[in-house]
Design a protein around this motif. Structure first.
Motif, PDB file in Angstrom:
ATOM      1  N   GLU A  15     -21.249   6.142  -2.446  1.00 15.27           N
ATOM      2  CA  GLU A  15     -21.447   5.030  -3.502  1.00 15.27           C
ATOM      3  C   GLU A  15     -21.416   3.485  -3.604  1.00 15.27           C
ATOM      4  OE1 GLU A  15     -19.434   5.960  -7.850  1.00 15.27           O
ATOM      5  OE2 GLU A  15     -21.278   5.633  -8.121  1.00 15.27           O
ATOM      6  N   ALA A  16     -22.240   3.110  -3.236  1.00 14.65           N
ATOM      7  CA  ALA A  16     -22.544   1.355  -3.180  1.00 14.65           C
ATOM      8  C   ALA A  16     -22.944   0.690  -1.757  1.00 14.65           C
ATOM      9  CB  ALA A  16     -21.509   0.901  -3.363  1.00 14.65           C
ATOM     10  N   GLU A  17     -22.522   1.853  -0.515  1.00 13.11           N
ATOM     11  CA  GLU A  17     -22.973   1.721   0.818  1.00 13.11           C
ATOM     12  C   GLU A  17     -24.175   1.686   0.933  1.00 13.11           C
ATOM     13  OE1 GLU A  17     -19.451   0.029   0.669  1.00 13.11           O
ATOM     14  OE2 GLU A  17     -19.871   0.355   2.526  1.00 13.11           O
ATOM     15  N   THR A  18     -24.058   1.378   2.174  1.00 14.43           N
ATOM     16  CA  THR A  18     -25.931   1.444   2.865  1.00 14.43           C
ATOM     17  C   THR A  18     -25.253   2.992   3.663  1.00 14.43           C
ATOM     18  OG1 THR A  18     -26.982  -0.848   1.927  1.00 14.43           O
ATOM     19  CG2 THR A  18     -27.386   0.232   3.925  1.00 14.43           C
ATOM     20  N   ARG A  63     -33.658  -0.412  -3.815  1.00 14.43           N
ATOM     21  CA  ARG A  63     -32.826   0.132  -3.006  1.00 14.43           C
ATOM     22  C   ARG A  63     -33.523   0.040  -1.372  1.00 14.43           C
ATOM     23  NH1 ARG A  63     -29.905   3.387  -4.546  1.00 14.43           N
ATOM     24  NH2 ARG A  63     -30.898   4.469  -6.022  1.00 14.43           N
ATOM     25  N   SER A  80     -29.618   1.473   0.350  1.00 16.17           N
ATOM     26  CA  SER A  80     -28.955   0.224   0.306  1.00 16.17           C
ATOM     27  C   SER A  80     -28.268   0.274  -1.452  1.00 16.17           C
ATOM     28  CB  SER A  80     -28.923  -1.608   0.045  1.00 16.17           C
ATOM     29  OG  SER A  80     -30.208  -1.144   0.843  1.00 16.17           O
ATOM     30  N   ASP A  81     -26.989   0.206  -1.762  1.00 19.40           N
ATOM     31  CA  ASP A  81     -26.404  -0.040  -2.671  1.00 19.40           C
ATOM     32  C   ASP A  81     -26.458   1.280  -3.272  1.00 19.40           C
ATOM     33  OD1 ASP A  81     -26.812  -1.021  -6.165  1.00 19.40           O
ATOM     34  OD2 ASP A  81     -25.417  -0.517  -5.586  1.00 19.40           O
ATOM     35  N   SER A  82     -26.440   2.331  -2.824  1.00 18.99           N
ATOM     36  CA  SER A  82     -26.321   3.991  -2.670  1.00 18.99           C
ATOM     37  C   SER A  82     -25.835   4.313  -4.324  1.00 18.99           C
ATOM     38  CB  SER A  82     -26.229   5.222  -1.959  1.00 18.99           C
ATOM     39  OG  SER A  82     -26.348   4.424  -0.374  1.00 18.99           O
ATOM     40  N   GLN A  83     -27.031   5.140  -5.367  1.00 13.40           N
ATOM     41  CA  GLN A  83     -25.725   5.635  -6.150  1.00 13.40           C
ATOM     42  C   GLN A  83     -25.547   7.174  -6.285  1.00 13.40           C
ATOM     43  OE1 GLN A  83     -28.922   3.583  -8.889  1.00 13.40           O
ATOM     44  NE2 GLN A  83     -28.467   2.186  -8.454  1.00 13.40           N
ATOM     45  N   ASP A  86     -29.088   9.382  -5.772  1.00 15.94           N
ATOM     46  CA  ASP A  86     -29.551   9.359  -4.679  1.00 15.94           C
ATOM     47  C   ASP A  86     -29.569  10.523  -3.894  1.00 15.94           C
ATOM     48  OD1 ASP A  86     -29.376   5.644  -3.878  1.00 15.94           O
ATOM     49  OD2 ASP A  86     -30.424   6.695  -5.436  1.00 15.94           O
TER      50      ASP A  86
END
Lengths: 113, 116
Positions: A15-18, A63, A80-83, A86
């Motif tokens: 989470e939050a990574e790309t 994103r 980007s900024d994976s949730q 996703d």
């Protein structure tokens, strides 16, 4: 024949990574469209982003962005900024005007909290 | 926002029975499609329909399959004698004619067909 290849059956991201999902395609056409579709567990097909082949500028949607390399016939998706939301199956697809979509085999994206 | 609507969302049918899957495309669209996705596999093209006739069909779309636009709003897929291997999610999609905007196909939510 037009083909779409997704070489990554499964990807994981914190989470939050790309994360970047890969896609290559094969075509003899010069004018076409490329898409990334998201398919959550509900199995509905949701359009994430599209790219017209005649445009050199890479498409972005919040994103989500793509890296479109026409000469290499490559069309990768960067999230980007994976949730957590996703997490889904992602399909790359190709289309010539008015014609059918040709899909890749899909990449399962898992998002870790 | 306009959307493609499919009914039913889930259909269970006995092998050998006929089934009709229904779709209402977006009203000003002129291209219509059916796709199929067997569980865990890729989305496969079945047929495209334009100007009241089939414009392209895949090898999957054999004589057991037919499509129709009976009343100018609905777009149906009929499977005459279902087989176990027809069990899949069936997606209807539509797109418009304008080259500037006909860049994407809009998908319905799918009909899950289970043949028992």
């Amino acid at each position: 024949a037009q083909t779409v290849t997704q070489s990554q059956p499964e990807m994981s991201v914190q989470e939050a990574e790309t994360v970047t999902l890969s896609c290559t395609y094969d075509t003899s056409e010069s004018d076409y469209y490329l898409f990334w579709y998201k398919q959550p567990p509900s199995r509905q097909m949701i359009l994430v982003i599209r790219q017209e082949a005649y445009k050199q500028q890479n498409a972005t949607e919040n994103r989500f962005s793509v890296n479109f390399q026409k000469a290499a016939k490559s069309f990768s998706l960067k999230i980007s900024d994976s949730q957590l939301g996703d997490a889904a199956m992602y399909f790359c697809a190709y289309r010539v005007y008015g014609n059918k979509l040709v899909f890749g085999a899909g990449t399962i994206l898992r998002v870790k909290s | 926002e306009p959307e493609v609507t499919q009914t039913p969302s889930h259909q269970v049918t006995q092998m050998g029975q006929e089934v009709i899957l229904r779709c209402v495309p977006i009203s000003n669209h002129l291209y219509f499609y059916w796709y199929r996705q067997i569980l865990g596999q890729k989305v496969e093209f079945l047929v495209s329909f334009y100007n009241n006739e089939i414009s392209e069909k895949s090898e999957i779309f054999d004589d057991q399959f037919s499509v129709e636009r009976p009343d100018g709003s609905n777009f149906t897929l009929k499977i005459r004698s279902t087989k176990l291997e027809d069990s899949a999610m069936y997606f209807c999609a539509s797109s418009d004619f304008d080259r500037q905007t006909n860049t994407e196909a809009f998908f319905g939510q799918g009909t899950r067909l289970t043949v028992v």
